[in-house]
Motif scaffolding. Structure first.
Motif, short mmCIF file in Angstrom:
data_model
loop_
_atom_site.label_atom_id
_atom_site.label_comp_id
_atom_site.label_asym_id
_atom_site.label_seq_id
_atom_site.Cartn_x
_atom_site.Cartn_y
_atom_site.Cartn_z
N ARG A 37 -5.00 7.03 -6.68
CA ARG A 37 -5.68 6.26 -7.72
C ARG A 37 -5.06 6.51 -9.10
NH1 ARG A 37 -8.04 1.77 -6.02
NH2 ARG A 37 -9.90 2.14 -4.83
N MET A 65 -3.44 3.66 -11.45
CA MET A 65 -3.71 3.47 -12.88
C MET A 65 -2.42 3.50 -13.68
SD MET A 65 -7.08 5.79 -13.43
CE MET A 65 -8.50 5.62 -12.38
N CYS A 92 -8.86 5.85 -19.12
CA CYS A 92 -9.53 5.23 -17.98
C CYS A 92 -10.28 6.28 -17.16
CB CYS A 92 -8.51 4.51 -17.11
SG CYS A 92 -9.25 3.54 -15.79
N GLN A 129 -14.23 6.20 -16.70
CA GLN A 129 -14.70 5.79 -15.39
C GLN A 129 -14.15 6.71 -14.29
OE1 GLN A 129 -13.92 1.66 -14.81
NE2 GLN A 129 -15.45 1.46 -13.23
N GLN A 170 -15.35 7.81 -11.58
CA GLN A 170 -15.66 7.40 -10.21
C GLN A 170 -14.61 6.44 -9.66
OE1 GLN A 170 -17.36 6.64 -12.90
NE2 GLN A 170 -18.05 4.53 -12.86
N SER A 171 -13.78 5.87 -10.52
CA SER A 171 -12.73 4.97 -10.06
C SER A 171 -11.65 5.70 -9.26
CB SER A 171 -12.09 4.23 -11.23
OG SER A 171 -11.41 5.13 -12.07
N GLU A 190 -12.26 7.39 -6.64
CA GLU A 190 -12.64 7.35 -5.23
C GLU A 190 -11.89 6.22 -4.52
OE1 GLU A 190 -16.58 7.11 -2.40
OE2 GLU A 190 -16.67 6.26 -4.41
N ARG A 191 -11.39 6.51 -3.34
CA ARG A 191 -10.74 5.48 -2.51
C ARG A 191 -11.11 5.77 -1.06
NH1 ARG A 191 -4.34 4.44 -1.78
NH2 ARG A 191 -4.57 6.21 -0.41
N TRP A 227 -12.26 -0.66 -4.05
CA TRP A 227 -11.86 -1.72 -4.97
C TRP A 227 -10.33 -1.69 -5.14
CZ3 TRP A 227 -9.36 -0.57 -9.58
CH2 TRP A 227 -9.42 0.76 -9.98
N CYS A 228 -9.78 -2.84 -5.41
CA CYS A 228 -8.35 -3.00 -5.68
C CYS A 228 -7.47 -2.47 -4.56
CB CYS A 228 -7.96 -2.37 -7.01
SG CYS A 228 -8.54 -3.32 -8.40
#
Length: 162
Positions: free
Chosen positions: A71, A75, A92, A96, A98-99, A101-102, A120-121
């Motif tokens: 992640r 980014m 970023c 955020q 929590q972004s 997490e994958r 996401w993504c």
């Protein structure tokens, strides 16, 4: 077709047409643990402490190699290609966390199909065997599609491509 890469980085070994005009790195943000990985991504010790206090799951539940590092590399890919609205990787993560997490998980599985809850993504699939199409090019170290995840899960147990 030419492919751009970041100065000093070798890029990916087998670039496809889908990476034309993108800055693509072959080397990723790494570290032996969350703290060194965050430091290598540019976070200060104070910022690392803040992120981990605000979102402790990063250290206790997220996979360093399969979630956090890919992640962060994603980014950085967005920043390299001016697709994060001027925000930096550090900004970023601070805004955020929590972004990072994958997590892929199965919602349903039966003999006919598997339903996946995807992060996401993350691309669903990649072109294979279509005239003029080639498999996608990794855009950052750790890039993974749902198809890749399913293939890893089911290859070897005779459930893939039946």
């Amino acid at each position: 077709a030419t492919r751009a890469t970041v100065d000093g980085d070798p890029g990916v070994s087998n670039p496809g047409d889908d990476s034309q005009h993108l800055l693509v790195r072959g080397e990723g943000i790494q570290g032996e643990d969350v703290h060194t990985t965050f430091a290598n991504a540019g976070l200060t010790p104070e910022q690392i402490k803040f992120v981990l206090s605000e979102h402790p799951l990063i250290e206790t539940a997220y996979s360093l190699r399969n979630e956090i590092q890919p992640r962060l590399n994603y980014m950085r890919f967005l920043v390299d290609n001016d697709r994060l609205g001027g925000e930096t990787v550090v900004e970023c993560v601070l805004r955020q966390p929590q972004s990072l997490e994958r997590n892929f998980s199965l919602v349903h599985e039966c003999e006919q199909y598997s339903a996946v809850n995807k992060p996401w993504c993350v691309r669903l699939d990649t072109p294979r065997g279509w005239p003029g199409k080639t498999r996608f090019t990794e855009k950052y170290p750790g890039d993974l599609s749902v198809e890749d995840w399913l293939e890893r899960k089911y290859v070897g147990n005779n459930k893939w491509d039946q």
